[in-house]
Motif scaffolding. Structure first.
Motif, short mmCIF file in Angstrom:
data_model
loop_
_atom_site.label_atom_id
_atom_site.label_comp_id
_atom_site.label_asym_id
_atom_site.label_seq_id
_atom_site.Cartn_x
_atom_site.Cartn_y
_atom_site.Cartn_z
N ASN A 7 0.82 -1.21 0.00
CA ASN A 7 0.00 0.00 0.00
C ASN A 7 0.85 1.26 0.00
O ASN A 7 0.36 2.34 -0.34
CB ASN A 7 -0.92 0.03 1.23
N HIS A 8 2.11 1.14 0.40
CA HIS A 8 3.02 2.28 0.49
C HIS A 8 3.97 2.26 -0.69
O HIS A 8 4.82 1.38 -0.78
CB HIS A 8 3.79 2.22 1.80
N PRO A 9 3.84 3.17 -1.64
CA PRO A 9 4.63 3.08 -2.88
C PRO A 9 6.13 3.19 -2.65
O PRO A 9 6.92 2.77 -3.50
CB PRO A 9 4.10 4.25 -3.72
N ARG A 20 0.40 0.62 6.28
CA ARG A 20 -0.86 0.41 6.98
C ARG A 20 -1.88 -0.18 6.03
O ARG A 20 -1.72 -0.08 4.81
CB ARG A 20 -1.40 1.73 7.54
N LEU A 21 -2.90 -0.82 6.56
CA LEU A 21 -4.02 -1.24 5.73
C LEU A 21 -4.88 -0.02 5.45
O LEU A 21 -5.13 0.80 6.33
CB LEU A 21 -4.83 -2.32 6.42
N LEU A 22 -5.34 0.09 4.22
CA LEU A 22 -6.10 1.26 3.80
C LEU A 22 -7.59 1.13 4.10
O LEU A 22 -8.30 2.13 4.20
CB LEU A 22 -5.88 1.52 2.31
N GLY A 23 -8.07 -0.12 4.18
CA GLY A 23 -9.47 -0.32 4.49
C GLY A 23 -10.41 0.07 3.37
O GLY A 23 -11.60 0.29 3.57
N THR A 24 -9.86 0.17 2.16
CA THR A 24 -10.70 0.49 1.01
C THR A 24 -10.70 -0.69 0.06
O THR A 24 -9.82 -1.56 0.10
CB THR A 24 -10.16 1.73 0.28
N GLY A 25 -11.67 -0.73 -0.83
CA GLY A 25 -11.73 -1.84 -1.77
C GLY A 25 -12.09 -3.13 -1.06
O GLY A 25 -12.85 -3.16 -0.09
N ARG A 26 -11.49 -4.22 -1.52
CA ARG A 26 -11.83 -5.53 -0.97
C ARG A 26 -10.99 -5.85 0.26
O ARG A 26 -9.77 -5.71 0.24
CB ARG A 26 -11.64 -6.60 -2.04
N THR A 27 -11.65 -6.29 1.31
CA THR A 27 -10.98 -6.68 2.54
C THR A 27 -11.55 -8.01 3.01
O THR A 27 -12.78 -8.21 2.99
CB THR A 27 -11.17 -5.63 3.65
N ILE A 28 -10.68 -8.93 3.42
CA ILE A 28 -11.10 -10.21 3.96
C ILE A 28 -10.64 -10.28 5.41
O ILE A 28 -9.48 -10.00 5.73
CB ILE A 28 -10.49 -11.38 3.16
N THR A 29 -11.56 -10.64 6.29
CA THR A 29 -11.24 -10.81 7.71
C THR A 29 -11.20 -12.30 8.03
O THR A 29 -12.16 -13.03 7.76
CB THR A 29 -12.30 -10.12 8.59
N THR A 30 -10.09 -12.74 8.59
CA THR A 30 -9.92 -14.15 8.91
C THR A 30 -10.25 -14.40 10.39
O THR A 30 -10.53 -13.47 11.14
CB THR A 30 -8.50 -14.61 8.59
N LEU A 71 -2.69 -10.80 -2.48
CA LEU A 71 -3.10 -10.80 -1.08
C LEU A 71 -2.19 -9.87 -0.28
O LEU A 71 -1.04 -10.21 0.00
CB LEU A 71 -3.05 -12.22 -0.51
N ARG A 72 -2.71 -8.71 0.07
CA ARG A 72 -1.96 -7.76 0.87
C ARG A 72 -2.24 -8.06 2.34
O ARG A 72 -3.08 -7.43 2.98
CB ARG A 72 -2.32 -6.33 0.49
N ALA A 73 -1.50 -9.03 2.85
CA ALA A 73 -1.71 -9.49 4.23
C ALA A 73 -1.12 -8.49 5.21
O ALA A 73 -0.13 -7.80 4.93
CB ALA A 73 -1.06 -10.85 4.41
N GLY A 74 -1.72 -8.45 6.40
CA GLY A 74 -1.22 -7.59 7.46
C GLY A 74 0.02 -8.17 8.13
O GLY A 74 0.78 -8.93 7.52
N SER A 75 0.23 -7.84 9.38
CA SER A 75 1.42 -8.25 10.13
C SER A 75 1.27 -9.70 10.59
O SER A 75 0.32 -10.03 11.30
CB SER A 75 1.61 -7.34 11.34
N GLU A 79 -6.93 -6.82 0.63
CA GLU A 79 -6.35 -6.73 1.96
C GLU A 79 -6.87 -7.88 2.82
O GLU A 79 -8.06 -8.22 2.76
CB GLU A 79 -6.68 -5.39 2.61
N VAL A 80 -5.97 -8.47 3.61
CA VAL A 80 -6.33 -9.62 4.44
C VAL A 80 -5.79 -9.38 5.86
O VAL A 80 -4.61 -9.09 6.04
CB VAL A 80 -5.73 -10.93 3.89
N ALA A 81 -6.67 -9.50 6.85
CA ALA A 81 -6.25 -9.28 8.23
C ALA A 81 -7.04 -10.19 9.15
O ALA A 81 -8.05 -10.78 8.76
CB ALA A 81 -6.45 -7.82 8.64
#
Length: 320
Positions: A142-144, A295-305, A170-174, A230-232
């Motif tokens: 997310n950070h260019p 950081r996660l942007l919280g825009t577009g598609r997000t999947i919560t596991t 898949l832009r996974a979090g931490s 985004e996946v978190a």
């Protein structure tokens, strides 16, 4: 693997025959990494045909015993990766390992991995077998201007997109697995610490959950709409919370998280055997997280596991 990747020729792969697509056959690169192995397990558990790709045949053996096909190849060898992808309809690709402690040019290493995997994907797509790709990216994409070990994530996405193959990134979090070092430190000394503020909420997630999401996309169980996802995990958590939970689990109830300076972290990494280049890259990456650029942007598609920090630590502290 050496910092200077081996050169490869496309002549062998270009002239080799390409079998017809084998419906449902999925290739997983870096199959012995935490996330790659999670993808392999999830696919095998659901009955999919899998080609597990890795550098070490002994580490691939458990997958063969479960019925997977195995293929030995480093990630910077386009010819051997192309051979693995022949006839496959799906692929999971990623950059691994995420850190080479003694590297003096980690970007060059990542460029070689990106180029080889993109070339193999493009060849398989051009020959009509490959229909979908899932990449392991990360929230750093997310950070260019992401630095250090995560520099290549967005570039991997862009290289795969340039092949024309439909791809989900898949832009996974931490990853909660990053807490393994904290578990060891707290068990030994009752303290841990770092550059990330202890009260900064982090979108923690397990590699097992990322593996399951990737397998669902590859099997067609999720709508395959190309682009970043985004996946978190179920909730953002702080390192202060993680420290408290780890301390309780390992019998160090007074466990403390101690903030550290960039200079102190850099010096500790160099003392542990990291090159100056790699130590500075890790510090830069961590500062990007600590200061909110990653950081996660919280825009577009997000999947919560589903897996919580408590569930992960219950297992991790029992086996660490």
């Amino acid at each position: 693997m050496n910092d200077t990747p081996s050169s490869t020729s496309t002549a062998a792969s270009a002239s080799a025959p390409h079998p017809r697509a084998e419906e449902g056959l999925t290739v997983v690169t870096a199959a012995t990494s935490d996330t790659g192995s999670a993808v392999v397990r999830a696919l095998l558990d659901s009955g999919s045909a899998v080609v597990a790709v890795g550098r070490d045949p002994e580490r691939l053996r458990p997958y063969a015993e479960r019925g997977a096909r195995t293929h030995v190849s480093p990630l910077d060898d386009a010819d051997r990766l192309s051979a693995a992808l022949r006839g496959a309809t799906g692929a999971f690709v990623m950059l691994a390992p995420g850190i080479l402690p003694t590297s003096t040019d980690f970007q060059a290493y990542q460029r070689a991995l990106i180029a080889a995997q993109a070339q193999a994907v493009q060849e398989a797509y051009r020959h009509g077998s490959l229909r979908r790709v899932v990449t392991l990216s990360g929230w750093a994409a997310n950070h260019p201007d992401a630095r250090g070990p995560v520099w290549g994530l967005r570039r991997l996405e862009e290289a795969i997109d340039a092949t024309g193959v439909p791809a989900v990134h898949l832009r996974a979090g931490s990853f909660m697995e990053n807490l393994r070092a904290d578990i060891s430190a707290i068990r030994a000394t009752g303290t841990t610490g770092g550059l990330v503020p202890p009260d900064l909420p982090l979108p923690m997630i397990t590699t097992a959950d990322v593996g399951r999401v990737a397998a669902e996309f590859l099997r067609g169980e999720r709508a395959f709409v190309p682009g970043p996802v985004e996946v978190a995990g179920p909730a953002d958590r702080t390192l202060a919370e993680a420290t408290r939970l780890i301390g309780a689990a390992v019998g160090a109830d007074g466990a403390r998280y101690v903030p550290r300076s960039p200079g102190a972290v850099r010096a500790a990494l160099i003392e542990a055997g990291f090159s100056t280049h790699m130590a500075e890259g890790v510090v830069d990456m961590t500062l990007d997280v600590a200061e909110g650029r990653i950081r996660l942007l919280g825009t577009g598609r997000t999947i919560t596991t589903a897996t919580t920090l408590e569930q992960f630590l219950a297992t991790a502290t029992a086996t660490a």
